[in-house]
Motif scaffolding. Structure first.
Motif, PDB file in Angstrom:
ATOM      1  N   UNK A 130      50.768 -15.447  46.100  1.00  0.00           N
ATOM      2  CA  UNK A 130      49.983 -14.264  45.678  1.00  0.00           C
ATOM      3  C   UNK A 130      50.225 -14.160  44.170  1.00  0.00           C
ATOM      4  N   UNK A 131      50.920 -14.810  43.478  1.00  0.00           N
ATOM      5  CA  UNK A 131      51.087 -14.910  41.919  1.00  0.00           C
ATOM      6  C   UNK A 131      49.801 -14.955  41.160  1.00  0.00           C
ATOM      7  N   UNK A 132      49.205 -13.752  40.996  1.00  0.00           N
ATOM      8  CA  UNK A 132      47.686 -13.811  40.443  1.00  0.00           C
ATOM      9  C   UNK A 132      47.684 -12.740  39.099  1.00  0.00           C
ATOM     10  N   UNK A 133      46.855 -13.118  38.301  1.00  0.00           N
ATOM     11  CA  UNK A 133      46.618 -12.187  37.279  1.00  0.00           C
ATOM     12  C   UNK A 133      45.071 -11.908  37.067  1.00  0.00           C
ATOM     13  N   UNK A 134      44.714 -10.703  36.647  1.00  0.00           N
ATOM     14  CA  UNK A 134      43.131 -10.458  36.497  1.00  0.00           C
ATOM     15  C   UNK A 134      42.877  -9.924  35.074  1.00  0.00           C
TER      16      UNK A 134
ATOM     17  N   UNK B 123      42.205 -10.638  27.573  1.00  0.00           N
ATOM     18  CA  UNK B 123      42.991  -9.760  27.746  1.00  0.00           C
ATOM     19  C   UNK B 123      43.314  -9.575  29.460  1.00  0.00           C
ATOM     20  N   UNK B 124      44.666  -9.841  29.734  1.00  0.00           N
ATOM     21  CA  UNK B 124      45.199  -9.592  31.110  1.00  0.00           C
ATOM     22  C   UNK B 124      45.375  -8.020  31.484  1.00  0.00           C
ATOM     23  N   UNK B 125      44.601  -7.550  32.442  1.00  0.00           N
ATOM     24  CA  UNK B 125      44.767  -6.156  32.837  1.00  0.00           C
ATOM     25  C   UNK B 125      45.872  -6.037  33.753  1.00  0.00           C
ATOM     26  N   UNK B 126      46.290  -6.992  34.554  1.00  0.00           N
ATOM     27  CA  UNK B 126      47.328  -6.598  35.643  1.00  0.00           C
ATOM     28  C   UNK B 126      47.691  -8.017  35.802  1.00  0.00           C
TER      29      UNK B 126
END
Length: 392
Positions: free
Chosen positions: A110-114, A3-6
């Motif tokens: 900075x196109x990242x996901x966490x 699950x991607x949080x942000x």
């Protein structure tokens, strides 16, 4: 499935699309483009400059009307505050246009996901919560501003038939032809909508990029600190350290790009908001009505909150970069026999003696210490105005 949080990639794509709606495109003329694409970008740029000129004319006429209004201190203070706000916003629009390709490049980097595992491992939940809070505050603030600007004129129009305008409009309420009123009102609302969208997006991009960069510093810090527990053997440790050193250099370059883009707008924000807070506080002091005094005090608090938010995110970036320095000291780099790695670490430590944080045109760091400086200067100007008013 994790699950991607942000997902910052999602938000930056949305920001670019909304910027496109106000005719700001992040495409480079230097790339190989067809004639049709070239003319399309050129027309968007021309339209954006036209919209900026339109906003300049609108707020210039509005401010001119204020100076020609009632001859009292309160009106003068409001006129000066409006002038500073107008100058700040127009300068920001120009900076956005000049730096649009650099803004687009940084957002692309900075196109990242966490996901939840990364949030737990690197303890970045606080950063993500601040991002969500900032996002919600901007949405609520923009909605409240547009509602506040329109609700009173519309109520008076519907129930009393009065031809009023939102605050600080180039048209005097009740002194306009009824047939021209709809066009004048739409022009007024359009300009306020344009400035709210432009300013809100700019602030959102700045704060979200700072948060993303702070998260990456935090992840780097954790990786440095745990390198010996994650890797087995000197060869693996040395290889991992090379990657971490390269990542630290990349983040340092990104920080410099951010500073190059946002340094001047940050300076404009601090200077203008400091003076505006001073003027509004003084206006609250000389206000005769209790309700008016409360309104001015609330406005002053909102302005100071904007300055505090800017300094808070700057402090966040500084603290995150300092955590990397502390992790480097604790990772046991001095036990590594590889000369190149040791030299790289020494270079990082030397460079890190000055914390990596945003500055306002190299005059000072954007941190909470700067917020205290703004408060002291605003209070000094406020006392000067009070003394001048007492002498009169």
């Amino acid at each position: 499935m994790t699950k991607i949080v942000v997902d910052f990639h999602f938000y930056y794509i949305k920001c670019i699309k909304i910027f496109n709606l106000i005719s700001l495109v992040f495409q480079d003329y230097n790339k190989e483009l067809s004639r049709k694409e070239y003319l399309k970008i050129l027309s968007f740029d021309a339209l954006y400059l036209l919209l900026t000129l339109n906003a300049t004319v609108f707020f210039g006429l509005s401010t001119h009307l204020l100076y020609n209004g009632e001859n009292n201190v309160k009106t003068l203070v409001f006129a000066i505050s409006s002038t500073l706000s107008m100058i700040r916003n127009i300068l920001r629009f120009i900076i956005i246009f000049r730096k649009k390709m650099e803004i687009g490049d940084v957002m692309e980097i900075m196109k990242t996901s966490y996901d939840q595992a990364q949030v737990d491992e690197f303890e970045i939940v606080a950063y993500l919560n601040y991002f969500k809070l900032m996002r919600n505050m901007l949405l609520v603030s923009a909605s409240f501003i547009m509602l506040f600007l329109n609700i009173e004129p519309l109520i008076r129009l519907i129930f009393h038939g009065e031809l009023n305008f939102p605050i600080n409009s180039p048209f005097e309420s009740g002194k306009i032809n009824i047939y021209l009123y709809p066009f004048a009102y739409l022009w007024t609302v359009f300009n306020y909508t344009y400035i709210v969208i432009n300013t809100g997006l700019f602030d959102f991009v700045l704060c979200s990029l700072i948060i993303t960069l702070a998260i990456e510093f935090r992840i780097l810090s954790t990786n440095f600190k745990t390198i010996k527990t994650r890797m087995e053997g000197n060869d693996e440790i040395i290889q991992e350290m090379k990657l971490l050193i390269d990542r630290h250099n990349e983040l340092f370059i990104i920080k410099n790009k951010l500073e190059n883009i946002f340094s001047f707008p940050l300076l404009c924000n601090l200077l203008s908001n400091s003076f505006i807070a001073c003027f509004v506080a003084f206006s609250a002091t000389i206000s005769s009505g209790f309700t008016n005094m409360i309104d001015q005090a609330f406005l002053c608090a909102v302005i100071l909150l904007l300055v505090y938010t800017q300094c808070f995110f700057g402090q966040m970036l500084k603290d995150a970069s300092e955590s990397v320095v502390n992790a480097i000291y604790e990772c046991g780099w001095e036990d590594i026999n590889d000369i190149q790695i040791r030299r790289a670490f020494i270079s990082i430590i030397q460079r890190s003696q000055k914390t990596e944080c945003l500055t306002i045109m190299k005059f000072g760091d954007v941190t909470l210490k700067q917020f205290s400086t703004v408060l002291s200067y605003a209070y000094s100007f406020y006392t000067v105005f009070c003394r001048l008013d007492a002498q009169q």
